[in-house]
Design a protein around this motif. Structure first.
Motif, PDB file in Angstrom:
ATOM      1  N   ASP A 161       0.833  -1.207   0.000  1.00 29.79           N
ATOM      2  CA  ASP A 161       0.000   0.000   0.000  1.00 29.79           C
ATOM      3  C   ASP A 161       0.863   1.250   0.000  1.00 29.79           C
ATOM      4  OD1 ASP A 161      -2.371  -1.327  -0.096  1.00 29.79           O
ATOM      5  OD2 ASP A 161      -2.830  -1.165   2.041  1.00 29.79           O
ATOM      6  N   LYS A 201      -2.989   0.503   7.796  1.00 32.11           N
ATOM      7  CA  LYS A 201      -3.517   0.138   6.483  1.00 32.11           C
ATOM      8  C   LYS A 201      -4.794   0.914   6.202  1.00 32.11           C
ATOM      9  CE  LYS A 201      -4.128  -4.149   5.100  1.00 32.11           C
ATOM     10  NZ  LYS A 201      -4.024  -5.641   5.162  1.00 32.11           N
ATOM     11  N   ARG A 205      -5.126   3.252   2.934  1.00 28.70           N
ATOM     12  CA  ARG A 205      -6.216   3.037   1.977  1.00 28.70           C
ATOM     13  C   ARG A 205      -7.000   4.327   1.730  1.00 28.70           C
ATOM     14  NH1 ARG A 205      -7.086  -2.788   1.463  1.00 28.70           N
ATOM     15  NH2 ARG A 205      -4.943  -3.246   0.823  1.00 28.70           N
TER      16      ARG A 205
END
Lengths: 212, 212
Positions: A161, A201, A205
């Motif tokens: 990511d 995360k 995102r």
């Protein structure tokens, strides 16, 4: 002893145990009480009446004025190599002048705690705490609390990511690389937990969504 | 402290030091004597009057019933990563009930000694001996180099940038908070270097620019 899962205190030729001994033991009084049935006149008597596989002596005079042929190991080395399925005795000497030479000669191994050469002599209970701690650290049967580090796979998803974000930043390729590398190093050094990976995360995102 | 080369004992809101304090210090009386000039009314006062780069708190309640967001590291991890060129304070709480939550919140990092879950609470002097020992161990083996940790100020700028990003993500306020807290904890536990702060700040600035 109780802090590190040890139960059997043996006293050899002890003085009389007064009130203070029980008081100082706090919630581990039972260990001191049991030691009354675990008292011997001499080290010889103790070793004859118990089948000990391995005798470890502790000493505060590393390198050894007493015996140059006995090079002590460090507590960490002891903790890493000790076989806890064996019956092991760890000897601590008298407060002040430790174990005598004849006692050290009986030992299979000598352990010595690295300390400031200006003040290497340690209080016996501190020495014991450190040695017990090093042994405990390596005992697998205790679920050692602390950081629950995340799995390698979860960490890789997180890095993926971050890489996606960095790729969209219009920065020179070498800066992309050092950026990702720094992030990876920090994550690794921090022993990041599963929960933290999850939180981070979520953030990454959201950042990616704002880029679209 | 003297066993492991430490000299500066600071007392915060202490009781009166009686004869026993000096007697128990054995040959390290000078450390106790010096602490009389090193006494503060509160932790706040101590931190305001001394420029401390890194505050380490010790706790006997690992995993944290008190505060789930603060995951302690182990003494060994501390010893391996600590930068001894920085001005470091290690806080030990009250015998019995340790540091209060507000005191733990001030700390950059929390260290906790793995122990038998049946008796995890440790005598404060044993806990101190083990933590000092782990730090000393690494002083001996590696000539103090290691990580060059960044300054507190640089770290705060980095956190500010991260906060700005998180504020723009349209996530619930409590998630903003845990997000920033996780990032902060990771940064602290990783003993992030000046160079890494610089690199990460570059990335965060670029992310902020893409938001505009």
């Amino acid at each position: 002893m109780a802090n590190f899962g040890l139960r059997n205190l043996v006293l050899i030729n002890p003085c009389e145990l007064k009130e203070e001994a029980y008081y100082q033991a706090m919630h581990a009084k039972s260990i001191v009480e049991k030691s009354a049935q675990n008292t011997y006149h001499s080290l010889d008597e103790f070793l004859k009446k118990n089948e000990i596989d391995f005798v470890i002596g502790s000493t505060g005079t590393p390198g050894g004025s007493y015996n140059l042929s006995r090079i002590p190991i460090k507590p960490q080395e002891l903790g890493e190599s000790i076989d806890l399925n064996k019956k092991i005795a760890i000897l601590f000497g008298r407060e002040g002048n430790g174990l005598h030479n004849e006692e050290i000669d009986i030992c299979d191994i000598i352990v010595s705690i690295p300390a400031d050469p200006n003040y290497p002599i340690m209080n016996i209970s501190h020495a014991a705490a450190i040695i017990f701690y090093e042994i405990f650290k390596n005992r697998n049967e205790f679920p050692v609390e602390g950081l629950k580090e995340t799995t390698r796979v979860e960490k890789e998803y997180l890095l993926k990511d971050m890489e996606n974000i960095i790729k969209q930043l219009d920065i020179p390729e070498h800066k992309e690389k050092t950026g990702l590398k720094s992030f990876k190093n920090i994550i690794n050094r921090a022993f990041i937990t599963g929960r933290e990976v999850h939180t981070l995360k979520g953030i990454l995102r959201k950042i990616l969504m704002k880029f679209e």
